[in-house]
Design an enzyme around this catalytic site. Structure first.
Site, PDB file in Angstrom:
ATOM      1  CG  PHE A   1     -23.819 123.495  13.345  1.00  0.00           C
ATOM      2  CD1 PHE A   1     -23.958 123.437  11.967  1.00  0.00           C
ATOM      3  CD2 PHE A   1     -23.508 122.320  14.013  1.00  0.00           C
ATOM      4  CE1 PHE A   1     -23.780 122.257  11.273  1.00  0.00           C
ATOM      5  CE2 PHE A   1     -23.321 121.133  13.327  1.00  0.00           C
ATOM      6  CZ  PHE A   1     -23.460 121.102  11.950  1.00  0.00           C
TER       7      PHE A   1
ATOM      8  CE1 TYR B   1     -55.974 149.742  -8.445  1.00  0.00           C
ATOM      9  CE2 TYR B   1     -54.239 148.277  -9.195  1.00  0.00           C
ATOM     10  CZ  TYR B   1     -55.560 148.687  -9.234  1.00  0.00           C
ATOM     11  OH  TYR B   1     -56.450 148.039 -10.044  1.00  0.00           O
TER      12      TYR B   1
ATOM     13  CG  ASN C   1     -20.215 124.799  16.323  1.00  0.00           C
ATOM     14  OD1 ASN C   1     -20.367 123.626  16.597  1.00  0.00           O
ATOM     15  ND2 ASN C   1     -20.438 125.269  15.113  1.00  0.00           N
TER      16      ASN C   1
ATOM     17  NE  ARG D   1     -58.433 152.449  -5.306  1.00  0.00           N
ATOM     18  CZ  ARG D   1     -58.731 151.783  -6.430  1.00  0.00           C
ATOM     19  NH1 ARG D   1     -59.463 150.686  -6.370  1.00  0.00           N
ATOM     20  NH2 ARG D   1     -58.304 152.224  -7.583  1.00  0.00           N
TER      21      ARG D   1
ATOM     22  CE1 TYR E   1     -15.693 117.348  14.605  1.00  0.00           C
ATOM     23  CE2 TYR E   1     -17.326 118.628  15.817  1.00  0.00           C
ATOM     24  CZ  TYR E   1     -16.420 118.510  14.778  1.00  0.00           C
ATOM     25  OH  TYR E   1     -16.237 119.560  13.914  1.00  0.00           O
TER      26      TYR E   1
ATOM     27  CD  GLU F   1     -18.083 122.120   8.098  1.00  0.00           C
ATOM     28  OE1 GLU F   1     -17.845 123.162   7.442  1.00  0.00           O
ATOM     29  OE2 GLU F   1     -17.484 121.842   9.154  1.00  0.00           O
TER      30      GLU F   1
ATOM     31  CG  HIS G   1     -11.943 127.589  12.331  1.00  0.00           C
ATOM     32  ND1 HIS G   1     -10.880 126.737  12.185  1.00  0.00           N
ATOM     33  CD2 HIS G   1     -13.051 126.804  12.251  1.00  0.00           C
ATOM     34  CE1 HIS G   1     -11.317 125.497  12.036  1.00  0.00           C
ATOM     35  NE2 HIS G   1     -12.631 125.508  12.059  1.00  0.00           N
TER      36      HIS G   1
END
Length: 657
Positions: free
Chosen positions: A444, A395, A307, A398, A164, A529, A194
């Site tokens: 990844f 508060y 990647n 404190r 791959y 994915e 990409h």
């Protein structure tokens, strides 16, 4: 022959110059002539002679006199911008300077190096690399690991094994086998396709961090990149040539594909790139101006570059470091407010926190005591209300150790995850040289840093939420016993009225930003994915939340210092007087209404640069050494001493206190 690169209406043009005695005006005219020549409609001009223009340096954006000779005004290979009259608001105009970048004059090429091995990078190291403080080199061990990993890839290619991303397509195309003569084209196509991010580009500091972190991951030796290519990438980093990386487009699995692809696109000489010398320009011109050649991708190298979770993690590093800085300074600001509101330090008593021993809570209570302990630092303000009938504080005063404390613990938790991620191999497939094989997995996936950064945003926001309430108490005369909105002649003057509104607006905005992005997932790549982290947005919004926290605390710091003006001539403790003096060195007291935004920005800058911490830290650490037995741990959260040692802060002598 000298050559210059000119930017005209979004295009970069190489202009050779055979005679260095020619003028800047000639260069601008020649650049416009070449621009017109390349346009079918002549760019809307009859001829270059009809165009009126200005020429300015890309480095510093200084205007140049058109009559100056080129040899006197410019260096060889320098970049200039030709601004055509009337184009300032044109949609075609692309400024060469990125938004938010510090002045060019502040950039100095670093002389020191950090040796990367893929295993020992810290968040502090990466932030300093982003600031341009260091260059990069590889350790000898890292070089050997990279070489062995590459040998596995070359064996796969030689034997035509189906693996791959090396000999197949990507994502849904994982079953498509690619011919050997197309493997290099496959990697270039991957990077180009990409590179589909949108939005503003990362500022130089963040792009440096992204590039440095990717180099560190590649140095681990599990990516299959060649040592030759990795060294070429390091040369680009060391020259501060930074690709155009849009901030939006990653879903955080398969890693940060879009931003890392833009990063790789610049490395191969395509797209845009920035350097202190050139500003924005075509990547090939920027590389050439620095004597560099574009990277030529070999099989698997495109995938190796894109990647991983480095966008999420590099932004996460900045978030963690800024969160740490503002958290420790929040204690100082809150202590100052407690003093101005005539509160008590009894809620910071050691025994109270010993029976609920959260580490962050113990440390925050300690810091309050170190700044307000009247036995150690006499305070005329504290003495003035020693015998008042008030039993306990609200508060927001404190409970500071409990509220601020969990923020410190949150930061420590997130920093641990981010540090692990910094030094993790996040590729797919992974190359294991010791086994001589590649294995597909899911390192990844950005869920770890995504979840951690969502948690960081939720945690750090509380510093702003409680700070805004303290600002309200400072501004409200029924709660503070001070003039309304901390100004004389109220009505004629509005004082801190709208500064408090700004703080409230920022806190409200943070409430929406604190919604976790990592609870969302959208299936991508044809359901290959099918679960993603959305970590890119987690990182970006965490940074925005932290910036808002810094700004709210800046307003509180100003308000607390203004409150002291109405308690004079009484003085507070020595360390808090030092903080007051620091603020007054950049912001004068508020006598009557004036433009307030610059004051808030000045106080914000003090916090960003950690000046408030630098002033108070010596007193905190001296108190620590005098009040914690040597047999006990020095710093429960390791936030204060770590910074103190790094800054080489001087511990004051007794006479200084």
């Amino acid at each position: 022959m000298p050559r210059y690169t000119a930017h005209v209406r979004g295009e970069w043009l190489a202009v050779p110059c055979g005679d260095a005695a020619l003028t800047v005006g000639w260069l601008g005219r020649e650049a416009i002539r070449r621009y017109i020549k390349n346009k079918p409609d002549n760019g809307g001009f009859a001829s270059a002679d009809d165009v009126r223009f200005l020429v300015r340096r890309c480095k510093g954006l200084g205007l140049l006199d058109s009559e100056d000779p080129l040899h006197a005004a410019l260096e060889d290979n320098e970049f200039v911008e030709v601004v055509i009259e009337g184009d300032a608001m044109s949609p075609d105009f692309i400024p060469s300077q990125p938004e938010g970048v510090y002045l060019y004059s502040k950039y100095r090429e670093p002389e020191k190096y950090i040796a990367l091995d893929g295993d020992s990078l810290t968040t502090e190291d990466l932030v300093n690399l982003g600031k341009g403080h260091y260059k990069i080199k590889l350790t000898p061990t890292a070089e050997k690991k990279v070489q062995k990993s590459r040998e596995v890839i070359e064996s796969i290619v030689k034997e035509k094994t189906v693996v791959y991303g090396i000999t197949t397509g990507f994502g849904k195309f994982a079953r498509t086998v690619i011919p050997v003569n197309k493997l290099e084209e496959l990697q270039v196509n991957l990077v180009r396709s990409h590179s589909s991010g949108v939005g503003k580009p990362l500022i130089p500091e963040r792009c440096r961090m992204l590039l440095a972190l990717r180099i560190n991951v590649l140095a681990k030796g599990y990516s299959g990149i060649s040592l030759e290519t990795l060294k070429r990438v390091i040369e680009v980093f060391n020259a501060s040539c930074l690709p155009y990386v849009p901030e939006k487009g990653t879903v955080g699995a398969s890693g940060d594909l879009a931003p890392l692809s833009h990063l790789a696109l610049g490395l191969i000489g395509e797209g845009k790139m920035w350097s202190p010398k050139s500003g924005w320009a075509d990547a090939k011109y920027v590389l050439e101006a620095h004597g560099l050649k574009p990277v030529v991708l070999k099989p698997k190298e495109g995938l190796a570059l894109i990647n991983g979770t480095q966008m999420i993690t590099s932004l996460g590093c900045e978030a963690v470091e800024r969160a740490s800085a503002i958290a420790r300074q929040a204690d100082i600001v809150a202590a100052l407010t407690l003093e101005v509101l005539k509160g008590t330090t009894k809620a910071c008593d050691t025994d109270i926190h010993a029976v609920r021993p959260h580490r962050g809570q113990i440390e925050v209570a300690f810091r309050f005591r170190s700044l307000l302990d009247s036995d150690h630092h006499p305070s005329e303000i504290a003495e003035s209300h020693r015998f008042c009938d008030r039993v306990q504080d609200a508060y927001t005063l404190r409970c500071c150790p409990q509220v601020h404390g969990v923020v410190n613990d949150t930061i420590a938790f997130v920093k641990n995850i981010i540090t692990t991620e910094l030094n993790s191999a996040t590729d797919n497939p992974m190359v294991f040289a010791s086994r001589g094989e590649t294995i597909s997995g899911g390192n990844f996936h950005g869920e770890y840093p995504a979840k951690a950064l969502d948690y960081l945003a939720i945690g750090i926001h509380e510093l702003a939420a409680i700070s805004e309430r303290r600002i309200e108490r400072l501004c409200n005369p029924s709660l503070s016993e001070l003039p309304a909105f901390l100004v004389a002649e109220g009505g004629l003057n509005s004082g801190f009225m709208i500064a408090h509104c700004t703080a409230a607006a920022l806190v409200s905005e943070n409430k929406a930003l604190c919604h976790p992005s990592s609870v969302d997932s959208l299936s991508t790549s044809a359901a290959t994915e099918d679960h993603v982290s959305m970590g890119g947005w987690a990182a970006r919004k965490a940074l925005r939340v932290i910036e808002h926290v810094e700004q709210v605390l800046a307003i509180e710091l100003l308000a607390a210092c203004q409150g002291i003006e109405f308690l004079r001539p009484l003085r507070t403790t020595t360390p808090l007087e030092k903080v007051y003096d620091l603020v007054r060195s950049v912001v004068r007291p508020w006598i009557k209404d004036r433009f307030m935004a610059p004051d808030i920005e000045a106080a914000h800058r003090l916090l960003i640069e950690q000046k408030v911490w630098e002033v108070a830290a010596p007193y905190i650490e001296k108190y620590r050494m005098e009040h914690i037995p040597e047999s006990r741990p020095v710093s429960p959260t390791a936030f204060s001493l770590e910074f103190l040692h790094k800054k080489s802060t001087k511990i004051p002598e007794s006479g200084d206190l």
